[in-house]
Design a protein around this motif. Sequence first.
Motif, PDB file in Angstrom:
ATOM      1  N   ASP A  86       0.847  -1.186   0.000  1.00 27.93           N
ATOM      2  CA  ASP A  86       0.000   0.000   0.000  1.00 27.93           C
ATOM      3  C   ASP A  86       0.883   1.236   0.000  1.00 27.93           C
ATOM      4  O   ASP A  86       1.924   1.270   0.662  1.00 27.93           O
ATOM      5  N   ILE A  87       0.441   2.256  -0.730  1.00 31.63           N
ATOM      6  CA  ILE A  87       1.162   3.519  -0.745  1.00 31.63           C
ATOM      7  C   ILE A  87       0.536   4.419   0.305  1.00 31.63           C
ATOM      8  O   ILE A  87      -0.673   4.672   0.256  1.00 31.63           O
ATOM      9  N   PRO A  88       1.316   4.883   1.273  1.00 30.49           N
ATOM     10  CA  PRO A  88       0.748   5.730   2.326  1.00 30.49           C
ATOM     11  C   PRO A  88       0.148   7.013   1.738  1.00 30.49           C
ATOM     12  O   PRO A  88       0.682   7.597   0.801  1.00 30.49           O
ATOM     13  N   GLU A  89      -0.959   7.425   2.307  1.00 32.10           N
ATOM     14  CA  GLU A  89      -1.645   8.644   1.843  1.00 32.10           C
ATOM     15  C   GLU A  89      -0.747   9.865   1.989  1.00 32.10           C
ATOM     16  O   GLU A  89      -0.773  10.768   1.157  1.00 32.10           O
ATOM     17  N   THR A  90       0.068   9.900   3.044  1.00 33.79           N
ATOM     18  CA  THR A  90       0.960  11.051   3.234  1.00 33.79           C
ATOM     19  C   THR A  90       1.960  11.161   2.093  1.00 33.79           C
ATOM     20  O   THR A  90       2.309  12.258   1.674  1.00 33.79           O
ATOM     21  N   TYR A  91       2.398  10.020   1.567  1.00 32.20           N
ATOM     22  CA  TYR A  91       3.315  10.042   0.424  1.00 32.20           C
ATOM     23  C   TYR A  91       2.603  10.598  -0.801  1.00 32.20           C
ATOM     24  O   TYR A  91       3.127  11.453  -1.504  1.00 32.20           O
ATOM     25  N   MET A  92       1.395  10.110  -1.047  1.00 29.64           N
ATOM     26  CA  MET A  92       0.640  10.561  -2.220  1.00 29.64           C
ATOM     27  C   MET A  92       0.329  12.053  -2.131  1.00 29.64           C
ATOM     28  O   MET A  92       0.407  12.771  -3.129  1.00 29.64           O
ATOM     29  N   SER A  93       0.004  12.530  -0.932  1.00 24.84           N
ATOM     30  CA  SER A  93      -0.347  13.947  -0.790  1.00 24.84           C
ATOM     31  C   SER A  93       0.868  14.855  -0.934  1.00 24.84           C
ATOM     32  O   SER A  93       0.720  16.035  -1.240  1.00 24.84           O
ATOM     33  N   ASN A  94       2.052  14.332  -0.735  1.00 21.71           N
ATOM     34  CA  ASN A  94       3.271  15.140  -0.864  1.00 21.71           C
ATOM     35  C   ASN A  94       3.868  15.121  -2.262  1.00 21.71           C
ATOM     36  O   ASN A  94       4.850  15.808  -2.524  1.00 21.71           O
ATOM     37  N   LEU A  95       3.301  14.345  -3.168  1.00 14.10           N
ATOM     38  CA  LEU A  95       3.803  14.331  -4.536  1.00 14.10           C
ATOM     39  C   LEU A  95       3.477  15.657  -5.217  1.00 14.10           C
ATOM     40  O   LEU A  95       2.479  16.303  -4.892  1.00 14.10           O
ATOM     41  N   PRO A  96       4.302  16.072  -6.179  1.00 12.71           N
ATOM     42  CA  PRO A  96       4.012  17.330  -6.877  1.00 12.71           C
ATOM     43  C   PRO A  96       2.654  17.253  -7.576  1.00 12.71           C
ATOM     44  O   PRO A  96       2.270  16.212  -8.105  1.00 12.71           O
ATOM     45  N   LYS A  97       1.950  18.371  -7.554  1.00 13.62           N
ATOM     46  CA  LYS A  97       0.645  18.432  -8.194  1.00 13.62           C
ATOM     47  C   LYS A  97       0.834  18.638  -9.698  1.00 13.62           C
ATOM     48  O   LYS A  97       1.770  19.278 -10.148  1.00 13.62           O
ATOM     49  N   VAL A  98      -0.087  18.084 -10.477  1.00 11.75           N
ATOM     50  CA  VAL A  98      -0.038  18.209 -11.933  1.00 11.75           C
ATOM     51  C   VAL A  98      -0.846  19.434 -12.344  1.00 11.75           C
ATOM     52  O   VAL A  98      -1.966  19.641 -11.872  1.00 11.75           O
ATOM     53  N   SER A  99      -0.286  20.223 -13.226  1.00 16.74           N
ATOM     54  CA  SER A  99      -0.972  21.437 -13.672  1.00 16.74           C
ATOM     55  C   SER A  99      -2.190  21.078 -14.529  1.00 16.74           C
ATOM     56  O   SER A  99      -2.248  19.994 -15.118  1.00 16.74           O
TER      57      SER A  99
END
Length: 117
Positions: A86-99
Amino acid sequence: MDSFKDTEFWYAEQGSISGNSTQSRGGSFRRIVQRKDEKWWLPVPCVHLGGLSDKSRKHLNEKRDCANQIHKAAMAINSSVLAEMDIPETYMSNLPKVSPYIQLLLKTVLICDSGFH
Protein backbone atom coordinates in the motif's frame (compact mmCIF):
# COMPACT_ATOMS: atom_id res chain seq x y z
CA MET A 1 31.39 -19.64 -5.33
CA ASP A 2 33.76 -22.47 -4.49
CA SER A 3 33.63 -23.56 -8.13
CA PHE A 4 35.46 -20.38 -9.13
CA LYS A 5 38.73 -21.50 -7.54
CA ASP A 6 41.69 -22.27 -9.82
CA THR A 7 40.01 -20.91 -12.96
CA GLU A 8 41.62 -20.12 -16.30
CA PHE A 9 40.63 -16.48 -15.90
CA TRP A 10 41.06 -13.82 -13.25
CA TYR A 11 40.26 -10.19 -12.68
CA ALA A 12 42.68 -7.30 -12.43
CA GLU A 13 42.03 -3.82 -11.13
CA GLN A 14 42.01 -1.48 -14.10
CA GLY A 15 44.20 1.07 -12.33
CA SER A 16 46.91 -1.52 -11.63
CA ILE A 17 47.46 -2.57 -15.26
CA SER A 18 48.28 -0.74 -18.44
CA GLY A 19 46.65 -1.26 -21.81
CA ASN A 20 49.65 -3.21 -23.11
CA SER A 21 50.51 -5.10 -19.93
CA THR A 22 51.59 -8.70 -20.36
CA GLN A 23 52.32 -9.71 -16.78
CA SER A 24 49.96 -11.02 -14.14
CA ARG A 25 49.36 -14.10 -12.06
CA GLY A 26 52.55 -15.79 -13.17
CA GLY A 27 51.54 -15.76 -16.83
CA SER A 28 50.65 -13.47 -19.64
CA PHE A 29 47.28 -12.43 -20.95
CA ARG A 30 45.73 -10.71 -23.89
CA ARG A 31 45.93 -7.00 -24.42
CA ILE A 32 43.46 -5.30 -22.10
CA VAL A 33 40.49 -3.54 -23.63
CA GLN A 34 39.97 -0.44 -21.56
CA ARG A 35 36.50 0.05 -20.12
CA LYS A 36 34.52 3.19 -20.78
CA ASP A 37 34.81 5.94 -18.18
CA GLU A 38 31.33 5.34 -16.75
CA LYS A 39 32.37 1.86 -15.55
CA TRP A 40 35.85 2.64 -14.27
CA TRP A 41 35.19 0.75 -11.01
CA LEU A 42 34.69 -2.66 -12.65
CA PRO A 43 37.67 -5.04 -12.67
CA VAL A 44 38.99 -6.19 -16.03
CA PRO A 45 38.71 -9.91 -16.88
CA CYS A 46 41.97 -11.51 -17.99
CA VAL A 47 42.77 -14.84 -19.68
CA HIS A 48 45.96 -16.53 -20.82
CA LEU A 49 47.06 -16.02 -24.42
CA GLY A 50 45.54 -19.35 -25.49
CA GLY A 51 42.11 -18.26 -24.29
CA LEU A 52 39.66 -20.42 -22.33
CA SER A 53 39.35 -24.14 -22.81
CA ASP A 54 36.03 -25.52 -24.08
CA LYS A 55 35.36 -26.95 -20.62
CA SER A 56 35.90 -23.57 -18.92
CA ARG A 57 33.83 -21.77 -21.54
CA LYS A 58 30.94 -24.22 -21.03
CA HIS A 59 31.27 -23.92 -17.24
CA LEU A 60 31.11 -20.09 -17.40
CA ASN A 61 28.10 -20.19 -19.73
CA GLU A 62 26.27 -22.49 -17.28
CA LYS A 63 27.11 -20.14 -14.39
CA ARG A 64 25.87 -17.16 -16.42
CA ASP A 65 22.59 -18.96 -17.21
CA CYS A 66 22.08 -19.83 -13.52
CA ALA A 67 22.79 -16.25 -12.47
CA ASN A 68 20.31 -14.96 -15.07
CA GLN A 69 17.61 -17.31 -13.76
CA ILE A 70 18.24 -16.21 -10.17
CA HIS A 71 18.09 -12.57 -11.25
CA LYS A 72 14.79 -13.08 -13.10
CA ALA A 73 13.27 -14.86 -10.09
CA ALA A 74 14.38 -12.08 -7.75
CA MET A 75 12.94 -9.43 -10.09
CA ALA A 76 9.60 -11.28 -10.22
CA ILE A 77 9.47 -11.58 -6.43
CA ASN A 78 10.32 -7.89 -5.99
CA SER A 79 7.70 -6.86 -8.53
CA SER A 80 5.05 -8.97 -6.81
CA VAL A 81 5.87 -7.62 -3.36
CA LEU A 82 5.90 -4.01 -4.57
CA ALA A 83 2.54 -4.48 -6.33
CA GLU A 84 0.99 -5.66 -3.06
CA MET A 85 2.34 -2.80 -0.98
CA ASP A 86 0.00 0.00 0.00
CA ILE A 87 1.16 3.52 -0.74
CA PRO A 88 0.75 5.73 2.33
CA GLU A 89 -1.65 8.64 1.84
CA THR A 90 0.96 11.05 3.23
CA TYR A 91 3.32 10.04 0.42
CA MET A 92 0.64 10.56 -2.22
CA SER A 93 -0.35 13.95 -0.79
CA ASN A 94 3.27 15.14 -0.86
CA LEU A 95 3.80 14.33 -4.54
CA PRO A 96 4.01 17.33 -6.88
CA LYS A 97 0.64 18.43 -8.19
CA VAL A 98 -0.04 18.21 -11.93
CA SER A 99 -0.97 21.44 -13.67
CA PRO A 100 -4.35 21.70 -15.44
CA TYR A 101 -2.53 21.90 -18.80
CA ILE A 102 -0.79 18.56 -18.14
CA GLN A 103 -4.11 17.01 -17.03
CA LEU A 104 -5.74 18.11 -20.32
CA LEU A 105 -2.77 16.77 -22.28
CA LEU A 106 -2.93 13.41 -20.49
CA LYS A 107 -6.68 13.13 -21.13
CA THR A 108 -6.11 13.88 -24.80
CA VAL A 109 -3.41 11.23 -25.07
CA LEU A 110 -5.57 8.66 -23.29
CA ILE A 111 -8.57 9.39 -25.54
CA CYS A 112 -6.41 9.12 -28.69
CA ASP A 113 -4.84 5.87 -27.50
CA SER A 114 -8.21 4.30 -26.75
CA GLY A 115 -9.54 5.01 -30.23
CA PHE A 116 -12.16 7.63 -29.22
CA HIS A 117 -12.02 10.99 -30.97
